[in-house]
Design an enzyme around this catalytic site. Structure first.
Site, PDB file in Angstrom:
ATOM      1  N   LYS A   1     -19.070 -12.423 -29.062  1.00 41.53           N
ATOM      2  CA  LYS A   1     -19.854 -11.259 -28.225  1.00 41.53           C
ATOM      3  C   LYS A   1     -21.187 -12.010 -27.603  1.00 41.53           C
ATOM      4  O   LYS A   1     -21.805 -13.005 -28.017  1.00 41.53           O
ATOM      5  CB  LYS A   1     -20.237 -10.168 -28.850  1.00 41.53           C
ATOM      6  CG  LYS A   1     -18.927  -9.464 -29.733  1.00 41.53           C
ATOM      7  CD  LYS A   1     -19.135  -7.881 -30.134  1.00 41.53           C
ATOM      8  CE  LYS A   1     -18.564  -7.807 -31.634  1.00 41.53           C
ATOM      9  NZ  LYS A   1     -18.742  -6.574 -31.987  1.00 41.53           N
TER      10      LYS A   1
ATOM     11  N   TYR B   1     -11.393  -2.097 -26.649  1.00 42.18           N
ATOM     12  CA  TYR B   1     -11.839  -1.360 -27.449  1.00 42.18           C
ATOM     13  C   TYR B   1     -11.311   0.254 -27.244  1.00 42.18           C
ATOM     14  O   TYR B   1     -12.047   1.272 -27.758  1.00 42.18           O
ATOM     15  CB  TYR B   1     -13.395  -0.971 -27.490  1.00 42.18           C
ATOM     16  CG  TYR B   1     -13.989  -2.402 -28.072  1.00 42.18           C
ATOM     17  CD1 TYR B   1     -13.695  -2.561 -29.388  1.00 42.18           C
ATOM     18  CD2 TYR B   1     -15.012  -3.146 -27.309  1.00 42.18           C
ATOM     19  CE1 TYR B   1     -14.530  -3.744 -29.997  1.00 42.18           C
ATOM     20  CE2 TYR B   1     -15.577  -4.443 -27.856  1.00 42.18           C
ATOM     21  CZ  TYR B   1     -15.321  -4.504 -29.107  1.00 42.18           C
ATOM     22  OH  TYR B   1     -15.838  -5.393 -29.794  1.00 42.18           O
TER      23      TYR B   1
ATOM     24  N   ASN C   1     -23.525  -7.276 -33.835  1.00 43.48           N
ATOM     25  CA  ASN C   1     -22.816  -7.852 -34.905  1.00 43.48           C
ATOM     26  C   ASN C   1     -22.053  -9.420 -34.423  1.00 43.48           C
ATOM     27  O   ASN C   1     -21.265  -9.875 -35.252  1.00 43.48           O
ATOM     28  CB  ASN C   1     -22.006  -7.117 -35.916  1.00 43.48           C
ATOM     29  CG  ASN C   1     -20.855  -6.509 -35.080  1.00 43.48           C
ATOM     30  OD1 ASN C   1     -20.856  -6.822 -33.896  1.00 43.48           O
ATOM     31  ND2 ASN C   1     -20.247  -5.742 -35.635  1.00 43.48           N
TER      32      ASN C   1
ATOM     33  N   HIS D   1     -15.898 -10.706 -32.898  1.00 45.73           N
ATOM     34  CA  HIS D   1     -14.949  -9.789 -33.122  1.00 45.73           C
ATOM     35  C   HIS D   1     -13.732 -10.574 -33.722  1.00 45.73           C
ATOM     36  O   HIS D   1     -13.514 -11.704 -33.016  1.00 45.73           O
ATOM     37  CB  HIS D   1     -14.495  -9.032 -31.880  1.00 45.73           C
ATOM     38  CG  HIS D   1     -13.005  -8.504 -31.927  1.00 45.73           C
ATOM     39  ND1 HIS D   1     -12.904  -7.008 -32.303  1.00 45.73           N
ATOM     40  CD2 HIS D   1     -11.877  -8.897 -31.759  1.00 45.73           C
ATOM     41  CE1 HIS D   1     -11.772  -6.872 -32.243  1.00 45.73           C
ATOM     42  NE2 HIS D   1     -10.961  -7.918 -31.942  1.00 45.73           N
TER      43      HIS D   1
ATOM     44  N   GLU E   1      -4.265  -7.767 -28.439  1.00 47.86           N
ATOM     45  CA  GLU E   1      -5.744  -8.378 -27.879  1.00 47.86           C
ATOM     46  C   GLU E   1      -5.309  -9.748 -27.761  1.00 47.86           C
ATOM     47  O   GLU E   1      -5.795 -10.115 -26.220  1.00 47.86           O
ATOM     48  CB  GLU E   1      -6.438  -8.489 -29.244  1.00 47.86           C
ATOM     49  CG  GLU E   1      -7.125  -7.070 -29.544  1.00 47.86           C
ATOM     50  CD  GLU E   1      -7.694  -7.220 -30.896  1.00 47.86           C
ATOM     51  OE1 GLU E   1      -8.001  -8.015 -31.544  1.00 47.86           O
ATOM     52  OE2 GLU E   1      -8.189  -5.983 -31.300  1.00 47.86           O
TER      53      GLU E   1
HETATM   54  P1  ADP Z   1     -15.000  -4.379 -36.164  1.00 50.74           P
HETATM   55  O1  ADP Z   1     -15.913  -5.121 -35.191  1.00 50.74           O
HETATM   56  O2  ADP Z   1     -15.614  -4.941 -37.491  1.00 50.74           O
HETATM   57  O3  ADP Z   1     -13.473  -4.436 -36.054  1.00 50.74           O
HETATM   58  P2  ADP Z   1     -14.737  -1.684 -35.313  1.00 50.74           P
HETATM   59  O4  ADP Z   1     -13.592  -1.811 -34.652  1.00 50.74           O
HETATM   60  O5  ADP Z   1     -15.050  -0.238 -36.130  1.00 50.74           O
HETATM   61  O6  ADP Z   1     -15.371  -2.841 -35.938  1.00 50.74           O
HETATM   62  O7  ADP Z   1     -16.070  -1.528 -34.042  1.00 50.74           O
HETATM   63  C1  ADP Z   1     -16.007  -2.351 -33.164  1.00 50.74           C
HETATM   64  C2  ADP Z   1     -17.595  -2.545 -32.839  1.00 50.74           C
HETATM   65  O8  ADP Z   1     -18.087  -1.569 -32.315  1.00 50.74           O
HETATM   66  C3  ADP Z   1     -18.463  -3.373 -33.748  1.00 50.74           C
HETATM   67  O9  ADP Z   1     -18.231  -4.733 -34.083  1.00 50.74           O
HETATM   68  C4  ADP Z   1     -19.620  -3.024 -33.239  1.00 50.74           C
HETATM   69  O10 ADP Z   1     -20.288  -4.053 -32.474  1.00 50.74           O
HETATM   70  C5  ADP Z   1     -19.434  -1.781 -32.664  1.00 50.74           C
HETATM   71  N1  ADP Z   1     -19.821  -0.684 -33.388  1.00 50.74           N
HETATM   72  C6  ADP Z   1     -19.112  -0.089 -34.538  1.00 50.74           C
HETATM   73  N2  ADP Z   1     -19.850   1.036 -35.209  1.00 50.74           N
HETATM   74  C7  ADP Z   1     -20.836   1.025 -34.459  1.00 50.74           C
HETATM   75  C8  ADP Z   1     -22.035   2.044 -34.663  1.00 50.74           C
HETATM   76  N3  ADP Z   1     -22.357   2.904 -35.574  1.00 50.74           N
HETATM   77  N4  ADP Z   1     -23.105   1.837 -33.768  1.00 50.74           N
HETATM   78  C9  ADP Z   1     -22.927   0.958 -32.834  1.00 50.74           C
HETATM   79  N5  ADP Z   1     -22.170  -0.032 -32.638  1.00 50.74           N
HETATM   80  C10 ADP Z   1     -20.998   0.184 -33.522  1.00 50.74           C
END
Ligand code: ADP
Length: 170
Positions: free
Chosen positions: A29, A69, A133, A136, A147
């Site tokens: 990202k 998303y 974080n 992805h 995807e």
């Molecule tokens: P992952 O990326 O681990 O598959 P998710 O699909 O649940 O997780 O969420 C997608 C992305 O959305 C996360 O990697 C993160 O960047 C963002 N995200 C998820 N939960 C939160 C939150 N509570 N607050 C802000 N951003 C979030």
């Protein structure tokens, strides 16, 4: 089970589940790019033995980010997430191939919230905030199929053998 050509083609795009041809969509990202962690992140997958079959750097359109998303569209952070992904600092979109790459990729990446991520994972080592974080990775075979198809055209995926040193021409 439908045998429509579209489904058969999608299956090919994500390889075959549970075999050495399985593929996952992995995206560094904008925070990973701006923090100059691209090389370190790619190394995690290479050193584990996975094969890079596609890679490109781009700023996704809002339509692409929203579709990527779409499962999270009802969540309060969805708008901010799409805005961030499309902000102008590029992402690095990749397809990695190898045995159990979807499940192993999720382990290499670590839990969504860096507070829960194993310190040996990418998120556990380099990030402190769920909204930043770094990376992805597809969470299941069906999402990998969706995807990879969304981010790459079939001809952008390479087929080659790993572990061979190129022979000198002379
Ligand atoms: P992952 O990326 O681990 O598959 P998710 O699909 O649940 O997780 O969420 C997608 C992305 O959305 C996360 O990697 C993160 O960047 C963002 N995200 C998820 N939960 C939160 C939150 N509570 N607050 C802000 N951003 C979030």
């Amino acid at each position: 089970v439908s045998k429509s050509p579209i489904l058969l083609e999608s299956k090919t795009i994500a390889g075959e589940k549970g075999t050495a041809t399985e593929r996952s969509f992995v995206m560094i990202k904008p925070d990973g790019v701006s923090r100059q962690l691209v090389g370190k992140i790619i190394s995690r997958f290479e050193e584990r033995g996975y094969k890079l079959v596609a890679i490109k750097s781009l700023t996704p359109s809002p339509a692409l980010a929203k579709e990527h998303y779409s499962d999270l569209s009802a969540r309060p952070f969805y708008g901010g997430l799409v805005k961030y992904i499309t902000s102008g600092t590029p992402v690095v979109a990749m397809v990695w191939e190898g045995k159990d790459v979807i499940k192993q990729g999720r382990r290499i990446v670590g839990a969504t919230n860096p507070l829960d991520a194993h310190p040996g994972s990418i998120r556990g080592q380099y990030s402190v905030s769920v909204g930043r974080n770094l990376i992805h990775a597809s969470d299941a075979f069906d999402s990998a199929t969706k995807e990879i198809g969304l981010w790459f055209a079939p001809e952008e995926l390479s087929e080659y053998e790993v572990g061979q040193i190129s022979k000198p021409v002379m």
